[in-house]
Design a protein around this motif. Structure first.
Motif, PDB file in Angstrom:
ATOM      1  N   ILE A 171     -56.493  82.249  22.238  1.00 41.94           N
ATOM      2  CA  ILE A 171     -56.141  83.637  21.893  1.00 41.94           C
ATOM      3  C   ILE A 171     -57.184  84.599  22.475  1.00 41.94           C
ATOM      4  CG2 ILE A 171     -55.926  85.257  19.939  1.00 41.94           C
ATOM      5  CD1 ILE A 171     -54.470  82.951  18.459  1.00 41.94           C
ATOM      6  N   ARG A 187     -56.625  87.776  24.967  1.00 44.53           N
ATOM      7  CA  ARG A 187     -57.151  89.129  24.691  1.00 44.53           C
ATOM      8  C   ARG A 187     -57.957  89.639  25.889  1.00 44.53           C
ATOM      9  NH1 ARG A 187     -56.448  90.944  19.501  1.00 44.53           N
ATOM     10  NH2 ARG A 187     -56.522  89.460  17.789  1.00 44.53           N
ATOM     11  N   VAL A 245     -52.159  90.862  19.204  1.00 45.19           N
ATOM     12  CA  VAL A 245     -51.726  89.457  19.262  1.00 45.19           C
ATOM     13  C   VAL A 245     -50.808  89.171  18.073  1.00 45.19           C
ATOM     14  CG1 VAL A 245     -52.458  87.044  19.195  1.00 45.19           C
ATOM     15  CG2 VAL A 245     -53.835  88.737  20.426  1.00 45.19           C
ATOM     16  N   THR A 289     -48.828  86.302  16.412  1.00 45.46           N
ATOM     17  CA  THR A 289     -48.835  84.835  16.438  1.00 45.46           C
ATOM     18  C   THR A 289     -47.807  84.268  15.480  1.00 45.46           C
ATOM     19  OG1 THR A 289     -51.084  84.617  17.232  1.00 45.46           O
ATOM     20  CG2 THR A 289     -50.307  82.842  15.853  1.00 45.46           C
ATOM     21  N   LYS A 326     -54.319  81.725  13.408  1.00 47.38           N
ATOM     22  CA  LYS A 326     -53.858  82.906  12.652  1.00 47.38           C
ATOM     23  C   LYS A 326     -55.027  83.869  12.456  1.00 47.38           C
ATOM     24  CE  LYS A 326     -50.108  80.790   9.925  1.00 47.38           C
ATOM     25  NZ  LYS A 326     -50.132  79.359  10.244  1.00 47.38           N
ATOM     26  N   SER A 350     -55.728  86.271  15.151  1.00 55.05           N
ATOM     27  CA  SER A 350     -54.592  87.123  15.546  1.00 55.05           C
ATOM     28  C   SER A 350     -54.561  88.417  14.748  1.00 55.05           C
ATOM     29  CB  SER A 350     -53.285  86.355  15.304  1.00 55.05           C
ATOM     30  OG  SER A 350     -53.341  85.104  15.953  1.00 55.05           O
ATOM     31  N   ASP A 351     -53.757  89.376  15.231  1.00 56.45           N
ATOM     32  CA  ASP A 351     -53.627  90.631  14.496  1.00 56.45           C
ATOM     33  C   ASP A 351     -52.578  90.536  13.401  1.00 56.45           C
ATOM     34  OD1 ASP A 351     -55.441  92.413  16.037  1.00 56.45           O
ATOM     35  OD2 ASP A 351     -54.156  91.712  17.666  1.00 56.45           O
ATOM     36  N   CYS A 353     -48.977  87.921  12.077  1.00 52.67           N
ATOM     37  CA  CYS A 353     -48.122  86.743  12.318  1.00 52.67           C
ATOM     38  C   CYS A 353     -46.662  87.176  12.409  1.00 52.67           C
ATOM     39  CB  CYS A 353     -48.280  85.733  11.185  1.00 52.67           C
ATOM     40  SG  CYS A 353     -49.867  84.886  11.265  1.00 52.67           S
ATOM     41  N   THR A 380     -47.998  84.489  20.827  1.00 53.94           N
ATOM     42  CA  THR A 380     -48.429  83.098  20.939  1.00 53.94           C
ATOM     43  C   THR A 380     -47.798  82.312  19.804  1.00 53.94           C
ATOM     44  OG1 THR A 380     -50.361  83.173  19.484  1.00 53.94           O
ATOM     45  CG2 THR A 380     -50.706  83.898  21.755  1.00 53.94           C
TER      46      THR A 380
END
Ligand code: SF4
Length: 350
Positions: A141, A145, A153, A155, A164, A167-168, A170, A191
Motif C-alpha cells: 500500500i 501511495r 486508498v 481497501t 486495513k 488504508s484510508d 475499507c 486494493t
C-alpha cells in the motif's frame, strides 16, 4: 491445532457424535432448512454435531457469525447470523455475547476482533486464509501511495488488519462503488482486487481508479466463454456474477452484485433457472428458500472457506482455542478504516 484424528478422538471422549437417524428426526425443524441440498444420511451424520454445537454455544455465551459461502449444515444448522462481509462486520459491532465464532476466513475474524476488541473471537481453523488477503501488505500500500501521491486508498475488507490499518477506508463488494464515488480525489487507489477495481471503474467513470494486482482464486476461474457456453447449453438461464469476476465475465452476466445483492436479486426476480457465478455453497444455501428456482452451473469451491467444518467449530468451542488477536496499535488504525466504511455506507444508503 490437533490433527484431524487426534481432534476426532478428543471430541469423541466428550460428546456422542455417532450418526443418529433418531436425533436427525428429532431435529427435523432444522433439517427442513436444507433438505433440498443435504441428503438424509448426511443429516444423520451432521445432527449430533449440530446438537452439540448449539448446546455448547449457549453454555459459552457464544454467537456464530457465518459467511454466505459456508456449507449448508453450518449456514442453516448452527449460525446465529449469516451474511456477506459487510453484514457480518456490522453485526460484529452489535454482539453482546462473550464469544464470537467466525465461520468464514481469517480476515473476517480479524474484522470482528477489530470492531469488538473486548470479545473472544475464535476461528475454527487458523489456516482459513484468502488469496486476496495474502496478496497485499502494508508495504504494498505504501508503494501505491508513493506512485499516486495524494490519492486515497480504498481497501477491500478481504485483507489483513495491517493492510486495513495502512488504508484510508475499507469497502466491500456491496458498497465499493458508493465508497469510491464519495472520495474527493479524482484518482482513487483500490486494493487488492484488480477485477473488483476494474468493474467499479466502469460504474464510476468520473474517477481514475488504479489498482493492485490481486485476485480471488475462485472468481478468476470463470471465463466469459464459460458463460456463453452455459447459455447455449441451458437456454433461458439467468446468469448472476460476483464483481470479483473479471470484467468480461461480469459483462456476459445479466446481473452483478455482492453475495447479499445476489440473494436479493434471485429472491425478487425468481428466475426459472439461475447460474450463480460465485462460490458453490451460495446456491445450496438459498435453494431451500427458493424452491421454484432451479440452480444450475459449475461448483467452484473456495478451499479456504471449506476449511471450516462442523467438527472444527465444535472443537473451537470445546477447547476455546483459535482466538484471533490483533495488535492494539494496528487494530486501532484498522478500526478507523472499517468504521469509516460502515458510517459512510449507512449515510449513503439513507
Ligand atoms: S472466495 Fe475468494 S475472496 Fe472469498 S475467501 Fe475464498 S479466496 Fe478469498
Amino acid at each position: 491445532m490437533l490433527d484431524q484424528f487426534a481432534l476426532r478422538a478428543e471430541l469423541a471422549d466428550h460428546y456422542d457424535l455417532t450418526p443418529s437417524p433418531d436425533l436427525a428426526a428429532e431435529m427435523s425443524g432444522i433439517y427442513a432448512r436444507m433438505d433440498r441440498v443435504v441428503a438424509p444420511p448426511d443429516w444423520a451424520v451432521f445432527a449430533p454435531y449440530v446438537a452439540a454445537i448449539n448446546k455448547l454455544k449457549a453454555e459459552r455465551n457464544a454467537v456464530i457469525l457465518a459467511h454466505n459461502y459456508m456449507t449448508p449444515e453450518i449456514y442453516h444448522g448452527i449460525a446465529d447470523v449469516v451474511g456477506d462481509s459487510l453484514q457480518l462486520a456490522i453485526e460484529a459491532t452489535k454482539v453482546e455475547a462473550d464469544v464470537i465464532v467466525q465461520c468464514g476466513v481469517h480476515f473476517m475474524a480479524e474484522t470482528s476482533k477489530i470492531l469488538n476488541p473486548s470479545k473472544t473471537v475464535l476461528i475454527p481453523d487458523m489456516e482459513a486464509g484468502c488469496s486476496l488477503a495474502e496478496s497485499i501488505t502494508a508495504e504494498g500500500i505504501a508503494e501505491m501511495r508513493a506512485k499516486y501521491p495524494g490519492a486515497p486508498v480504498v481497501t477491500y475488507v478481504n485483507t489483513t488488519a495491517e493492510a486495513k490499518a495502512a488504508s484510508d477506508i475499507c469497502c466491500t463488494s456491496s458498497n465499493a462503488a458508493q465508497i469510491v464515488r464519495a472520495q474527493e480525489s479524482d484518482t482513487v487507489i483500490m486494493t487488492p482486487d484488480k477485477y473488483l477495481a476494474q468493474n467499479i471503474a466502469q460504474q464510476v467513470p468520473e474517477k481514475r481508479i488504479v489498482w493492485w494486482d490481486g485476485s480471488c482464486i475462485v472468481h478468476e476461474r470463470f471465463t466469459a466463454q464459460d458463460l456463453r457456453d452455459f447459455r447455449e447449453w441451458h437456454p433461458g438461464t439467468r446468469i448472476i456474477a460476483h464483481p470479483e469476476c473479471p470484467p468480461d465475465v461480469v459483462a456476459e452476466a445479466d446481473f452483478s452484485g455482492s453475495t447479499s445483492g445476489i440473494i436479493d436479486y434471485v429472491t425478487t426476480e425468481r428466475p426459472e433457472k439461475a447460474m450463480l457465478v460465485t462460490e458453490c455453497s451460495m446456491a445450496s444455501n438459498i435453494s431451500d428458500a427458493l424452491p421454484d428456482v432451479d440452480f444450475v452451473g459449475p461448483c467452484n469451491m473456495c478451499p479456504y472457506m471449506k476449511k471450516i467444518t462442523l467438527e472444527k467449530v465444535l472443537w473451537s468451542l470445546h477447547s476455546m482455542q483459535g482466538a484471533v488477536e490483533v495488535e492494539v496499535a494496528v487494530a486501532d488504525k484498522a478500526r478507523v478504516a472499517v468504521q469509516r466504511m460502515i458510517d459512510l455506507s449507512r449515510k449513503l444508503s439513507g
